[in-house]
Scaffold this motif. Structure first.
Motif, mmCIF file in Angstrom:
data_model
loop_
_atom_site.group_PDB
_atom_site.id
_atom_site.type_symbol
_atom_site.label_atom_id
_atom_site.label_comp_id
_atom_site.label_asym_id
_atom_site.label_seq_id
_atom_site.Cartn_x
_atom_site.Cartn_y
_atom_site.Cartn_z
ATOM 1 N N ALA A 1 0.838 -1.208 0.000
ATOM 2 C CA ALA A 1 0.000 0.000 0.000
ATOM 3 C C ALA A 1 0.869 1.253 0.000
ATOM 4 C CB ALA A 1 -0.940 -0.004 1.196
ATOM 5 N N ALA A 2 1.900 1.280 0.853
ATOM 6 C CA ALA A 2 2.782 2.453 0.910
ATOM 7 C C ALA A 2 3.562 2.598 -0.394
ATOM 8 C CB ALA A 2 3.733 2.336 2.099
ATOM 9 N N LYS A 3 3.999 1.495 -0.942
ATOM 10 C CA LYS A 3 4.752 1.528 -2.201
ATOM 11 C C LYS A 3 3.874 2.033 -3.352
ATOM 12 C CE LYS A 3 7.811 -1.479 -4.711
ATOM 13 N NZ LYS A 3 8.227 -2.833 -4.981
ATOM 14 N N ALA A 4 2.581 1.705 -3.326
ATOM 15 C CA ALA A 4 1.651 2.148 -4.364
ATOM 16 C C ALA A 4 1.535 3.664 -4.423
ATOM 17 C CB ALA A 4 0.268 1.530 -4.135
ATOM 18 N N CYS A 5 1.853 4.334 -3.325
ATOM 19 C CA CYS A 5 1.788 5.799 -3.295
ATOM 20 C C CYS A 5 2.858 6.427 -4.175
ATOM 21 C CB CYS A 5 1.932 6.303 -1.856
ATOM 22 S SG CYS A 5 0.603 5.764 -0.774
ATOM 23 N N LYS A 6 3.949 5.708 -4.437
ATOM 24 C CA LYS A 6 5.047 6.206 -5.277
ATOM 25 C C LYS A 6 5.459 7.610 -4.853
ATOM 26 C CE LYS A 6 3.632 3.376 -9.126
ATOM 27 N NZ LYS A 6 3.096 3.306 -10.462
ATOM 28 N N ALA A 7 5.618 7.775 -3.534
ATOM 29 C CA ALA A 7 5.861 9.124 -3.019
ATOM 30 C C ALA A 7 7.004 9.213 -2.025
ATOM 31 C CB ALA A 7 4.575 9.641 -2.374
ATOM 32 N N GLY A 8 7.779 8.167 -1.842
ATOM 33 C CA GLY A 8 8.878 8.223 -0.889
ATOM 34 C C GLY A 8 9.482 6.858 -0.693
ATOM 35 N N GLY A 9 10.254 6.732 0.362
ATOM 36 C CA GLY A 9 10.901 5.461 0.665
ATOM 37 C C GLY A 9 10.005 4.559 1.474
ATOM 38 N N VAL A 10 10.051 3.274 1.141
ATOM 39 C CA VAL A 10 9.249 2.272 1.839
ATOM 40 C C VAL A 10 10.141 1.081 2.130
ATOM 41 C CG1 VAL A 10 7.180 0.830 1.789
ATOM 42 C CG2 VAL A 10 7.194 3.008 0.563
ATOM 43 N N GLY A 11 10.270 0.763 3.404
ATOM 44 C CA GLY A 11 11.079 -0.381 3.809
ATOM 45 C C GLY A 11 10.228 -1.425 4.502
ATOM 46 N N LYS A 12 10.437 -2.687 4.125
ATOM 47 C CA LYS A 12 9.697 -3.803 4.713
ATOM 48 C C LYS A 12 10.615 -4.530 5.689
ATOM 49 C CE LYS A 12 8.641 -7.146 1.851
ATOM 50 N NZ LYS A 12 7.999 -8.107 0.945
ATOM 51 N N TYR A 13 10.182 -4.607 6.939
ATOM 52 C CA TYR A 13 10.949 -5.278 7.989
ATOM 53 C C TYR A 13 10.084 -6.405 8.554
ATOM 54 C CZ TYR A 13 14.105 -1.361 7.537
ATOM 55 O OH TYR A 13 14.986 -0.428 7.032
ATOM 56 N N SER A 14 10.015 -7.505 7.820
ATOM 57 C CA SER A 14 9.128 -8.619 8.166
ATOM 58 C C SER A 14 9.464 -9.240 9.509
ATOM 59 C CB SER A 14 9.162 -9.690 7.072
ATOM 60 O OG SER A 14 8.692 -9.144 5.864
ATOM 61 N N ARG A 15 10.734 -9.463 9.792
ATOM 62 C CA ARG A 15 11.111 -10.097 11.070
ATOM 63 C C ARG A 15 10.757 -9.217 12.261
ATOM 64 N NH1 ARG A 15 17.137 -12.187 10.262
ATOM 65 N NH2 ARG A 15 17.274 -9.960 9.919
ATOM 66 N N SER A 16 10.794 -7.902 12.087
ATOM 67 C CA SER A 16 10.455 -6.979 13.171
ATOM 68 C C SER A 16 9.004 -6.509 13.106
ATOM 69 C CB SER A 16 11.388 -5.767 13.136
ATOM 70 O OG SER A 16 12.723 -6.179 13.305
ATOM 71 N N ASN A 17 8.288 -6.945 12.063
ATOM 72 C CA ASN A 17 6.857 -6.675 11.913
ATOM 73 C C ASN A 17 6.520 -5.183 11.844
ATOM 74 O OD1 ASN A 17 4.116 -7.238 11.645
ATOM 75 N ND2 ASN A 17 3.788 -7.337 13.853
ATOM 76 N N PHE A 18 7.199 -4.456 10.944
ATOM 77 C CA PHE A 18 6.814 -3.065 10.704
ATOM 78 C C PHE A 18 7.223 -2.636 9.311
ATOM 79 C CE2 PHE A 18 11.149 -2.346 12.264
ATOM 80 C CZ PHE A 18 11.607 -1.312 11.467
ATOM 81 N N VAL A 19 6.647 -1.506 8.890
ATOM 82 C CA VAL A 19 6.983 -0.889 7.607
ATOM 83 C C VAL A 19 7.469 0.525 7.870
ATOM 84 C CG1 VAL A 19 6.069 -0.099 5.386
ATOM 85 C CG2 VAL A 19 5.357 -2.308 6.314
#
Length: 189
Positions: free
Chosen positions: A159-177
């Protein structure tokens, strides 16, 4: 600061009534400048912070204008609670978080893990983890680390990546974006 009109109703209550009756169209995300175009006349941010136990649910933009009182509340809420310092949070970051939340179609508030970070806190976190940038955008109030219990990290990331408006990092092991208003880029697993 709470302002009241002649009927004794606060501006916040008036905005709340307006928000409850507003109908928003689905946002379109064609480019960084227009990622909330078509989102209607209000933008809302709902979050809670596990570290402080605080929560916020506020309309911060209405009819094309940011609401200074709401932004001040957000700045305080997203402060570095470890050292009780705050910085103005970049409204572009707020807009990305709000737009991603709209795309996720969730009424659950975000859990804020990190908003503004003081240099002291950033250095402490860097010493504990290799995933903390020395010149993190958190230091400038331009990033937020967020989680939703009702959505997966991958769903929030998309969803955040779809905004195409900044940096988006996926941290699956830590359960946050991580969401920021820097250059458009993405990372993580």
């Amino acid at each position: 600061m709470t302002m009241s009109n002649s009927n004794g109703m606060s501006r916040r209550a008036l905005l709340g009534v307006f928000a409850a009756t507003a109908v928003s169209a689905a946002p379109t995300f064609s480019n960084a400048a227009g990622f909330l175009r078509g989102a209607g006349d209000v933008r809302r941010l709902a979050m809670y912070a596990g570290r402080t136990g605080e929560s916020i649910n506020t309309i911060y933009w209405i009819e094309g204008e940011y609401i200074p009182e709401a932004l001040a509340e957000i700045n305080y809420f997203m402060r570095d609670a470890r050292v009780d310092q705050q910085k103005a949070i970049d409204t572009r970051t707020l807009d990305i978080a709000a737009a991603a939340h709209t795309l996720l179609d969730s009424s659950e508030p975000y859990m804020l893990l990190s908003g503004y970070r003081s240099p002291q806190t950033n250095a402490m976190l860097r010493a504990r983890s290799g995933g903390v940038a020395k010149n993190s955008l958190h230091l400038r109030g331009q990033a937020a680390d967020l989680r939703l219990n009702s959505r997966s990290v991958n769903q929030i990331y998309k969803a955040a990546k779809a905004c195409k408006a900044g940096g988006v990092g996926k941290y699956s092991r830590s359960n946050f974006v991580h969401m920021d208003c820097g250059n458009v880029r993405s990372w993580g697993s």
